[in-house]
Design an enzyme around this catalytic site. Structure first.
Site, PDB file in Angstrom:
ATOM      1  N   CYS A 132      22.014  21.613   9.233  1.00 40.72           N
ATOM      2  CA  CYS A 132      22.175  20.680   8.111  1.00 40.72           C
ATOM      3  C   CYS A 132      21.761  21.309   6.793  1.00 40.72           C
ATOM      4  O   CYS A 132      20.570  21.345   6.450  1.00 40.72           O
ATOM      5  CB  CYS A 132      21.346  19.426   8.384  1.00 40.72           C
ATOM      6  SG  CYS A 132      21.397  18.263   7.016  1.00 40.72           S
ATOM      7  N   CYS A 135      19.912  19.028   4.402  1.00 40.50           N
ATOM      8  CA  CYS A 135      18.505  18.777   4.720  1.00 40.50           C
ATOM      9  C   CYS A 135      17.645  19.992   4.360  1.00 40.50           C
ATOM     10  O   CYS A 135      16.538  19.843   3.869  1.00 40.50           O
ATOM     11  CB  CYS A 135      18.312  18.506   6.214  1.00 40.50           C
ATOM     12  SG  CYS A 135      19.543  17.450   6.933  1.00 40.50           S
ATOM     13  N   ASP A 136      18.153  21.185   4.640  1.00 42.48           N
ATOM     14  CA  ASP A 136      17.281  22.359   4.626  1.00 42.48           C
ATOM     15  C   ASP A 136      17.613  23.408   3.566  1.00 42.48           C
ATOM     16  O   ASP A 136      16.843  24.352   3.375  1.00 42.48           O
ATOM     17  CB  ASP A 136      17.316  23.037   6.013  1.00 42.48           C
ATOM     18  CG  ASP A 136      16.860  22.086   7.102  1.00 42.48           C
ATOM     19  OD1 ASP A 136      15.985  21.259   6.814  1.00 42.48           O
ATOM     20  OD2 ASP A 136      17.387  22.160   8.220  1.00 42.48           O
TER      21      ASP A 136
END
Ligand code: NAP
Length: 305
Positions: A132, A135-136
């Site tokens: 992701c 997300c990261d």
């Protein structure tokens, strides 16, 4: 006894909730482990009609949720841990402790990102290995990154990661991308993106965190090491149908087979979204099939009394 239970809370489940709630069937939705589904892991959604300037995936989900709530959907953060579909009403076990009954079930449990299946990938997940970018990506400012895959997801991840990374190397097992033309054009135009063709990741390197990948050329068998601080795996998805094995008719890849709209092999059970769709897998097609499942469930309830 419930009229309609919906399992899954992505665009398919939420659209089914909006429709069945507006039809006064007071649906109960189980949101699942990844509430909101895959859209909560994306950034800009540019192809959902009605948003000429695009909309953020999480915002789209939040708005669908509010719309479903407004018409009387009940949401539960719990997981359905067992579906007993042998007889109607269906029996659902919640978090392994509580049992509820429902006359109809709409399955919208979606699909989950596939892993490469390497021990080093599992060991370094969350320590440089991710599925992701949204997300990261932020954690990799100024760092070199690798994205694995050749589809739209891989290029979307790669393009997003260029906001943070010093460079993004897309590793693909063939010499031709599967992604749509527009995404290919964007990726080729982006100076931070480079491609490693005909290559697979043999090993993700690093003790505590990722330090690189060992790639193997699929034609020559030669290996090489590429330094990177993060590896984003974007190689497709598997439908979340484990709990339905042996109960519903599934295809060879585990997708629920539907006929006549969204009907499954068990009367009163309907399936919508990515869990039954290996072909289109778009937010809009998921939402469309969620609407179909709701109408199919409504008609079933009306006919069944
Ligand atoms: P996908 O289209 O199935 O692509 C998966 C990619 O991963 C393929 O290039 C495949 O290689 C590669 N791959 C699969 N298994 C692999 C393995 N074990 N090792 C190395 N590579 C492997 O999946 P996706 O990209 O997640 O897209 C899914 C659907 O969502 C598509 O319909 C796509 O159009 C849609 N989507 C759309 C957007 C958008 O419109 N912006 C964004 C994301 C996704 P091969 O090509 O050799 O098979």
């Amino acid at each position: 006894m419930h009229n309609v239970v919906i399992a899954g809370s992505g665009p398919a489940g939420l659209t089914a909730a909006i429709y069945t709630a507006r039809a006064n069937f007071a649906p109960l939705m189980f949101e699942g482990a990844q509430a909101g589904g895959q859209l909560t892991l994306t950034t800009d959604v540019e192809n959902y009609p009605g948003f000429p300037d695009g909309i953020m995936g999480p915002k789209l989900i939040q708005d669908m949720h509010a719309q479903a709530e407004r018409f009387g959907t009940t949401f539960r953060a719990a997981d359905v841990t067992r579906f007993d579909l042998r007889a109607r009403p269906f029996h659902l076990t919640i978090d392994d402790e509580e049992t509820i009954q429902t006359k109809t079930l709409i399955i919208a449990t979606g699909a989950t990102a596939n892993p490469l299946g390497l021990p080093s990938e599992a060991r370094l997940l969350g320590h440089g290995v991710s599925t992701c970018a949204t997300c990261d990506g932020f954690f990799f400012r100024g760092q070199p990154l690798v994205v694995v895959g050749g589809g739209d997801s891989a290029l979307e991840e790669a393009l997003f990661l260029t906001k943070f990374a010093s460079g993004v190397r897309v590793v693909h097992r063939r010499d031709e991308l599967r992604a749509s033309k527009i995404m290919q054009d964007r990726a080729h135009k982006n100076e931070k993106i480079s491609f490693q063709w005909n290559a697979v990741v043999e090993e993700i390197l690093g003790d505590e965190t990722v330090s690189g990948v060992r790639l193997r050329d699929v034609r020559t068998g030669k290996t090489q090491t590429v330094d990177c601080k993060g590896v984003f795996v974007a190689i497709g998805h598997t439908p979340n149908t484990k709990l339905f094995q042996g109960q519903l008719d599934l295809d060879a890849n585990g997708y629920i087979r539907t006929t006549h709209g969204t009907a499954t092999s068990v009367a009163g059970v309907f399936a919508s979204g990515d869990v039954q769709d290996p072909h289109y897998r778009q937010a809009i097609t998921a939402a469309g099939s969620g609407c179909m499942a709701a109408i199919d469930a409504e008609r079933f309830l009306e006919a069944d009394g």
